[in-house]
Structure formats: C-alpha cells, structure tokens
Design a protein around this motif. Structure first.
Motif, PDB file in Angstrom:
ATOM      1  N   GLN A  60       0.851  -1.188   0.000  1.00  0.00           N
ATOM      2  CA  GLN A  60       0.000   0.000   0.000  1.00  0.00           C
ATOM      3  C   GLN A  60       0.896   1.250   0.000  1.00  0.00           C
ATOM      4  O   GLN A  60       2.104   1.163   0.205  1.00  0.00           O
ATOM      5  CB  GLN A  60      -0.913   0.022   1.234  1.00  0.00           C
ATOM      6  N   ILE A  61       0.280   2.414  -0.208  1.00  0.00           N
ATOM      7  CA  ILE A  61       1.006   3.686  -0.202  1.00  0.00           C
ATOM      8  C   ILE A  61       0.845   4.332   1.174  1.00  0.00           C
ATOM      9  O   ILE A  61      -0.275   4.437   1.685  1.00  0.00           O
ATOM     10  CB  ILE A  61       0.460   4.632  -1.296  1.00  0.00           C
ATOM     11  N   TRP A  62       1.965   4.810   1.743  1.00  0.00           N
ATOM     12  CA  TRP A  62       1.935   5.369   3.099  1.00  0.00           C
ATOM     13  C   TRP A  62       2.501   6.778   3.117  1.00  0.00           C
ATOM     14  O   TRP A  62       3.569   7.022   2.549  1.00  0.00           O
ATOM     15  CB  TRP A  62       2.716   4.465   4.056  1.00  0.00           C
ATOM     16  N   CYS A  63       1.788   7.677   3.784  1.00  0.00           N
ATOM     17  CA  CYS A  63       2.193   9.086   3.827  1.00  0.00           C
ATOM     18  C   CYS A  63       2.152   9.608   5.259  1.00  0.00           C
ATOM     19  O   CYS A  63       1.151   9.411   5.962  1.00  0.00           O
ATOM     20  CB  CYS A  63       1.254   9.962   3.005  1.00  0.00           C
ATOM     21  N   VAL A  64       3.214  10.291   5.655  1.00  0.00           N
ATOM     22  CA  VAL A  64       3.142  11.136   6.849  1.00  0.00           C
ATOM     23  C   VAL A  64       2.565  12.459   6.375  1.00  0.00           C
ATOM     24  O   VAL A  64       3.085  13.075   5.437  1.00  0.00           O
ATOM     25  CB  VAL A  64       4.532  11.355   7.480  1.00  0.00           C
ATOM     26  N   GLY A  65       1.474  12.884   6.980  1.00  0.00           N
ATOM     27  CA  GLY A  65       0.848  14.114   6.520  1.00  0.00           C
ATOM     28  C   GLY A  65      -0.271  14.555   7.433  1.00  0.00           C
ATOM     29  O   GLY A  65      -0.658  13.846   8.365  1.00  0.00           O
ATOM     30  N   ASP A  66      -0.782  15.737   7.139  1.00  0.00           N
ATOM     31  CA  ASP A  66      -1.816  16.371   7.949  1.00  0.00           C
ATOM     32  C   ASP A  66      -2.996  16.714   7.037  1.00  0.00           C
ATOM     33  O   ASP A  66      -2.819  17.390   6.020  1.00  0.00           O
ATOM     34  CB  ASP A  66      -1.244  17.642   8.587  1.00  0.00           C
ATOM     35  N   LEU A  67      -4.187  16.242   7.387  1.00  0.00           N
ATOM     36  CA  LEU A  67      -5.353  16.516   6.552  1.00  0.00           C
ATOM     37  C   LEU A  67      -5.676  18.009   6.462  1.00  0.00           C
ATOM     38  O   LEU A  67      -6.346  18.451   5.533  1.00  0.00           O
ATOM     39  CB  LEU A  67      -6.566  15.753   7.066  1.00  0.00           C
ATOM     40  N   ALA A  68      -5.202  18.786   7.428  1.00  0.00           N
ATOM     41  CA  ALA A  68      -5.411  20.233   7.355  1.00  0.00           C
ATOM     42  C   ALA A  68      -4.597  20.853   6.214  1.00  0.00           C
ATOM     43  O   ALA A  68      -4.909  21.941   5.735  1.00  0.00           O
ATOM     44  CB  ALA A  68      -5.048  20.894   8.684  1.00  0.00           C
ATOM     45  N   LYS A  69      -3.535  20.168   5.793  1.00  0.00           N
ATOM     46  CA  LYS A  69      -2.732  20.560   4.630  1.00  0.00           C
ATOM     47  C   LYS A  69      -2.576  19.321   3.761  1.00  0.00           C
ATOM     48  O   LYS A  69      -1.501  18.748   3.625  1.00  0.00           O
ATOM     49  CB  LYS A  69      -1.351  21.083   5.064  1.00  0.00           C
ATOM     50  N   SER A  70      -3.671  18.911   3.183  1.00  0.00           N
ATOM     51  CA  SER A  70      -3.759  17.601   2.549  1.00  0.00           C
ATOM     52  C   SER A  70      -2.868  17.465   1.308  1.00  0.00           C
ATOM     53  O   SER A  70      -2.803  18.374   0.488  1.00  0.00           O
ATOM     54  CB  SER A  70      -5.204  17.344   2.165  1.00  0.00           C
ATOM     55  N   PRO A  71      -2.197  16.308   1.155  1.00  0.00           N
ATOM     56  CA  PRO A  71      -1.367  16.083  -0.030  1.00  0.00           C
ATOM     57  C   PRO A  71      -2.098  15.331  -1.145  1.00  0.00           C
ATOM     58  O   PRO A  71      -1.470  14.653  -1.949  1.00  0.00           O
ATOM     59  CB  PRO A  71      -0.228  15.226   0.533  1.00  0.00           C
ATOM     60  N   PHE A  72      -3.425  15.444  -1.186  1.00  0.00           N
ATOM     61  CA  PHE A  72      -4.203  14.682  -2.166  1.00  0.00           C
ATOM     62  C   PHE A  72      -5.068  15.596  -3.033  1.00  0.00           C
ATOM     63  O   PHE A  72      -5.456  16.694  -2.630  1.00  0.00           O
ATOM     64  CB  PHE A  72      -5.083  13.650  -1.457  1.00  0.00           C
ATOM     65  N   ALA A  73      -5.370  15.092  -4.220  1.00  0.00           N
ATOM     66  CA  ALA A  73      -6.128  15.862  -5.199  1.00  0.00           C
ATOM     67  C   ALA A  73      -7.629  15.785  -4.932  1.00  0.00           C
ATOM     68  O   ALA A  73      -8.136  14.815  -4.362  1.00  0.00           O
ATOM     69  CB  ALA A  73      -5.829  15.339  -6.605  1.00  0.00           C
TER      70      ALA A  73
END
Length: 277
Positions: A142-155
């Motif tokens: 699977q694809i794994w990301c460290v990230g914050d939904l408040a600054k989302s890295p998705f389209a």
C-alpha cells in the motif's frame, strides 16, 4: 538483477497512482522524480524515504503516539478482534478502486480491508511518523504518507472510499477528496465498546457509560446521504493481549499503577457511519 529497494517499490506504487496526489503547499499536480521524491511544477519537493513512505508534512508535528503503542495496536488487530468490523467495511466499499485511510496508524486495518478488494489501491495517512514507519515495514503493497489533513497532499475528488476508523475527522476535507458517488466510512464507539475495560477503569464514575450521539448528529449534519450500521459482539481475549489493549486505547493511558485489570473477554460495539455528499 537484485531485488528492488523499498524506496523503489514505493516510488513505483506512487507513480502508478500519481493522480491521487496534489502538492500540500500549492495544490498543483505531482510527479515522481528519479524514484526519490514527489515534486510539483513549483518545485516543492517531498522525499520518498528509504523505508518506503513519503513525508508530506509542511510543518513540524509532535505526536503523542510511540513505537510501542503501534506495536500493541498491531498485536490487538492481528488477533482478529476487529475482523467482523473490517469484513463489514470491505463489503461496504467492495467496488472502490481508490481507498484512503485517515489516521491509519500502523496500517493494519487498511491492509486487512484491502485484501478483500479486487484491484484496489490503499493509501494511508497519519501525522505520526512512528505509525507510518510500522506500516511500511509490514505492508509495503500500500502507499503510506506522513501528513496532515489540514494541509492535505491529495487531489480533489480522488478517492472512491475514505475510512476514518476510531480517529478524529475532518469532514470538509473528506468531502473535497471524495470522488462523485464516493463514500466515507467512519467507525465510532457505541455504548458497549470495550465495556469490560471501561467498567474496571471507571467504576462508579460518569465515564463508565458512553454515548456517541453528538458524533453521529454531526456526521448527519455533514452529509446528505447517511446510513448507520451497528456491529456488536463479545469474544474471548487472550491474557497476553491485555497490556497491549491498555496501551493502544486512550482509556488505558489513565490507568493508575495499582489498578489491576483482569479481562477474559472483550466487547466490540461500534457504529459504522456511511456518508455520501
């Protein structure tokens, strides 16, 4: 030719699903550069780590969750006590091709759910790097990301299904990310969730009982089409899993040292809130 590195495997997965990503700084599209990083046209760059995840945080973020907590969480989930919940989720999102697990932790729920979904890709995001490190170690498919939904890295409109399992929600972002006809599945505790543990930790206090009415009401306010399905059952709990359960649930974090917890069985009692925009 030697085996591909975890970074190369992760980069290939991200490249195959690159349209899911958007730069968390400027929201432009991304591309994989030399199997080593995700880059946007404005040259904002996010390294793919050698362990096989991408860190897309735009700010420093402290997490209260430790490596041992995620190990405990994996042990409890691997024991099968959430199997019926995961099976129900798999059926609800059976036709999804792109699935995002928000607050995925060490990735066990997502990985187990994706085994029942044909030709789907799962993406997990969590602000806790220790959780994502564990996810990449155990579930490289699977694809794994460290990230914050408040600054989302998705389209925008990129996921057929979004999972939010016993974790905080960001409904506005979920609605932005859902594809047309996509659904959000949020799992929230019901009154009997871990009731055997609650009874021992909070005996004779207001915390011995629990209601999810406010959470359900807010969910219904956020989505036009809502289904609520309850999943509840009690099953035996192995003695060696008790410390792991105590470590993984916020209830256990407040246990007094002198309090002895004895559990022979445990109740899983949750509502699956299914929402469409």
């Amino acid at each position: 030719m030697g085996a591909l590195s975890k970074r190369a495997i992760a980069a290939a997965l991200m490249e195959q699903s690159i349209t899911l990503f958007a730069c968390p700084v400027c929201q432009q599209s991304m591309h994989v550069y030399e199997q080593g990083r995700l880059v946007c046209p404005a040259n904002h760059s996010f390294d793919i780590a050698k362990q096989g995840y991408v860190n897309m945080l735009t700010h420093s973020a402290a997490s209260k969750y430790s490596k041992s907590l995620f190990e405990s969480r994996k042990a409890v989930i691997d024991s099968g006590i959430y199997d019926a919940v995961e099976e129900k989720i798999s059926k609800l999102i059976a036709s999804a091709k792109t699935v995002l697990d928000t607050g995925c932790g060490e990735g066990s729920h997502l990985a187990r759910i994706m085994t029942d979904i044909d030709n789907g890709i799962g993406v997990g995001i969590d602000i806790a790097k220790e959780g994502i490190l564990a996810a990449t170690r155990h579930y490289p498919q699977q694809i794994w990301c460290v990230g914050d939904l408040a600054k989302s890295p998705f389209a925008q409109e990129s996921f057929d299904a979004i999972l939010n399992i016993l974790s905080p929600a960001n409904y506005e972002e979920f609605k932005r990310l859902l594809a047309p006809d996509g659904c959000l599945v949020k799992v929230v505790p019901q009154s009997g969730y871990l009731q055997e543990l609650r009874a021992q930790l909070y005996a004779d206090s207001s915390k011995e009982t629990y209601s999810n009415e406010q959470i359900v009401a807010r969910f219904k306010d956020s989505f036009s089409e809502v289904i609520v399905e309850r999943v509840t059952y009690t099953l035996p709990l192995a003695e060696e899993l008790v410390p792991a359960l105590l470590e993984m649930t916020p209830m256990g974090w407040h246990k007094k040292e002198e309090t002895a917890i004895v559990l022979n069985e445990i109740t899983i009692d949750v509502d699956l809130l299914v929402g469409k925009v």
